[in-house]
Design an enzyme around this catalytic site. Structure first.
Site, short mmCIF file in Angstrom:
data_model
loop_
_atom_site.label_atom_id
_atom_site.label_comp_id
_atom_site.label_asym_id
_atom_site.label_seq_id
_atom_site.Cartn_x
_atom_site.Cartn_y
_atom_site.Cartn_z
N PHE A 160 46.78 39.53 26.63
CA PHE A 160 46.21 39.24 27.94
C PHE A 160 46.36 40.48 28.81
O PHE A 160 47.47 40.89 29.13
CB PHE A 160 46.87 38.04 28.63
CG PHE A 160 46.21 37.73 29.95
CD1 PHE A 160 45.07 36.94 30.01
CD2 PHE A 160 46.67 38.30 31.13
CE1 PHE A 160 44.42 36.71 31.22
CE2 PHE A 160 46.02 38.09 32.34
CZ PHE A 160 44.89 37.28 32.38
N ASP B 276 51.38 47.74 28.55
CA ASP B 276 51.03 46.93 29.72
C ASP B 276 52.29 46.23 30.19
O ASP B 276 52.76 45.27 29.58
CB ASP B 276 49.93 45.93 29.34
CG ASP B 276 49.51 45.07 30.54
OD1 ASP B 276 50.18 45.15 31.60
OD2 ASP B 276 48.52 44.33 30.41
N LYS C 135 51.64 43.16 39.73
CA LYS C 135 52.42 41.98 40.11
C LYS C 135 53.60 42.28 41.03
O LYS C 135 53.40 42.48 42.21
CB LYS C 135 52.80 41.22 38.85
CG LYS C 135 51.51 40.67 38.20
CD LYS C 135 51.68 39.68 37.10
CE LYS C 135 50.32 39.05 36.79
NZ LYS C 135 49.98 38.99 35.40
C1 LIG Z 1 48.53 39.37 35.01
C2 LIG Z 1 48.38 40.40 33.97
C3 LIG Z 1 47.31 41.31 34.02
C4 LIG Z 1 46.20 41.24 35.04
O1 LIG Z 1 46.64 41.35 36.34
P1 LIG Z 1 45.70 40.84 37.56
O2 LIG Z 1 46.42 41.30 38.79
O3 LIG Z 1 45.62 39.35 37.45
O4 LIG Z 1 44.38 41.48 37.39
C5 LIG Z 1 47.27 42.29 33.05
N1 LIG Z 1 48.21 42.37 32.09
C6 LIG Z 1 49.24 41.51 32.02
C7 LIG Z 1 50.25 41.66 30.94
C8 LIG Z 1 49.35 40.48 32.94
O5 LIG Z 1 50.34 39.59 32.85
#
Ligand SMILES: *Cc1c(COP(=O)(O)O)cnc(C)c1O
Length: 398
Positions: free
Chosen positions: A139, A224, A253
């Protein structure tokens, strides 16, 4: 009131979420309140965005001050806040350069653009041939580019045509990655722990092998860390647990202190210097308000020892959850204050458990139907966890 709000949402909202039936109107620290005044413990932290707890007073003050002084000026000019945040991020994580965006998805898109261009400039990959290796159940966000390499039909169905240039390897499989690497591979993009897939921890040593393989093959390793980073697992970056130093990481985040969307790509010189003026940008990316908040949010995490709290209480919380004996629990796993309880769907669904928890004053959200996650703000105390455990046990055992 509560009913009216839900009706408005049902009538006017595009129904791209199915929230639990609770309407919130107040937050403070680890607590949330609904419109009837009922208090809840937040075990969700908005997917790690609220690691500092709700409405952190110092962050609110920083936001307020900066909003009164200079909130937005665009990258057409220097602001006095952006370079300070860039320096802070690079020094903190030991990288050369950083680029600030807003949402996590934008940070991922930025990393993909940087990696592709690095492939053309530094590796001599023929134009439009760059390939990136990603993993099953990944994700990384919701843009058309990113969903193109999702393995989950829920995220991509009927949103095609998809962007080419990605190959999916099974998460945790090193031979599969080796096989997928070609002379046109510029990068491997990986979550050190998969969040949305259900807090899935890869086999021990796998990330290290991936790092070595990438080095040998002259391929970038991009982690990520949007959800896993900034203390969630008890370290600044989750890849530190495996002693891995990626070529770049994406953050988001928690960087925004629970107040404002701020994301970043932080990385090595030869990758981060591929951009030239005009090649990439964002109107709101790196605005003074964002930078002031992000800078302060890092300072608070360091000063108030969020990492230690996450490591210590995460371990304690995990041990406590493992002592619960209930037929519906298949397994409990996690790192730091990031825990997933895998349910046996023959007994209970994630939704049922989350609704029962909500009744008893704990808010969380299931992922992929069978995993209930527990990811409180990193400021949670041992007493608060002890109180929660009693309630969680009642819900699972019932
Ligand atoms: C939430 C998330 C994203 C995307 O972030 P948004 O601010 O919702 O665009 C990308 N990678 C990971 C691992 C995430 O948990």
């Amino acid at each position: 009131m509560k009913h009216h709000i839900k009706e408005l949402d049902a009538r006017f909202g595009s129904q791209n979420y199915r929230p639990l039936p609770v309407v919130l109107d107040k937050g403070e620290g680890v607590w949330l309140w609904d419109t009837d005044g009922k208090k809840y413990l937040d075990m969700m932290s908005a997917y790690s965005a609220v690691s500092h707890g709700h409405c952190h007073p110092e962050l609110v003050e920083t936001m307020h001050l900066q909003a009164q002084t200079l909130a937005m000026c665009s990258r057409a000019f220097f602001s006095d806040k952006l370079p300070l945040l860039l320096e802070r991020l690079c020094n903190l994580l030991n990288y050369d350069r950083a680029l600030i965006m807003n949402s996590g998805a934008e940070a991922i898109e930025t990393a993909i653009k940087a990696a592709r261009r690095w492939g053309y400039l530094r590796k001599g990959i023929p134009d439009n041939k760059a390939e990136i290796i990603v993993f099953s159940n990944n994700f990384h966000g919701r843009t058309v580019g990113i969903i193109s390499f999702s393995s989950d039909d829920e995220y991509k169905h009927q949103f095609g045509p998809y962007l080419p240039g990605f190959h999916i390897a099974p998460y945790g499989d090193i031979e599969a990655v080796q096989k997928l690497i070609s002379k046109n591979t510029c990068a491997v993009l990986v979550e050190p722990i998969q969040g949305e897939a259900g807090i899935v921890i890869p086999p021990k040593g796998w990330l290290k092998k991936l790092e070595q393989l990438c080095k040998t093959e002259d391929v970038l390793l991009i982690c990520d860390e949007i959800q896993s980073g900034l203390g969630r697992t008890g370290t600044w970056l989750a890849c530190e647990h495996e002693n891995v130093k990626p070529d770049a990481v994406t953050l988001g985040k928690a960087l925004g202190g629970g107040l404002y969307p701020v994301s970043a790509v932080v990385g090595r010189e030869d990758l981060m210097n591929v951009f030239n003026p005009g090649s990439h940008g964002s109107t709101f990316g790196g605005n003074p308000l964002a930078c002031a908040i992000a800078h302060k949010s890092l300072d608070i995490m360091e000063r108030d020892q969020y990492l230690q709290n996450s490591a210590n209480l995460g371990k304690y919380f995990l041990e406590q959850l493992k002592t619960i004996s209930a037929p519906c629990i298949k397994s409990v796993r996690g790192l730091g204050l990031w825990i997933g309880v895998e349910l046996d769907p023959a007994y209970k669904s994630g939704r049922t458990v989350c609704e029962a928890l909500m009744e008893k004053g704990i808010l969380s959200k299931e992922t992929h139907e069978t995993v209930v996650r527990f990811a409180p703000p990193l400021i949670i105390t041992k007493n608060q966890i002890d109180d929660a455990i009693g309630i969680i046990e009642q819900v699972f055992v019932r």
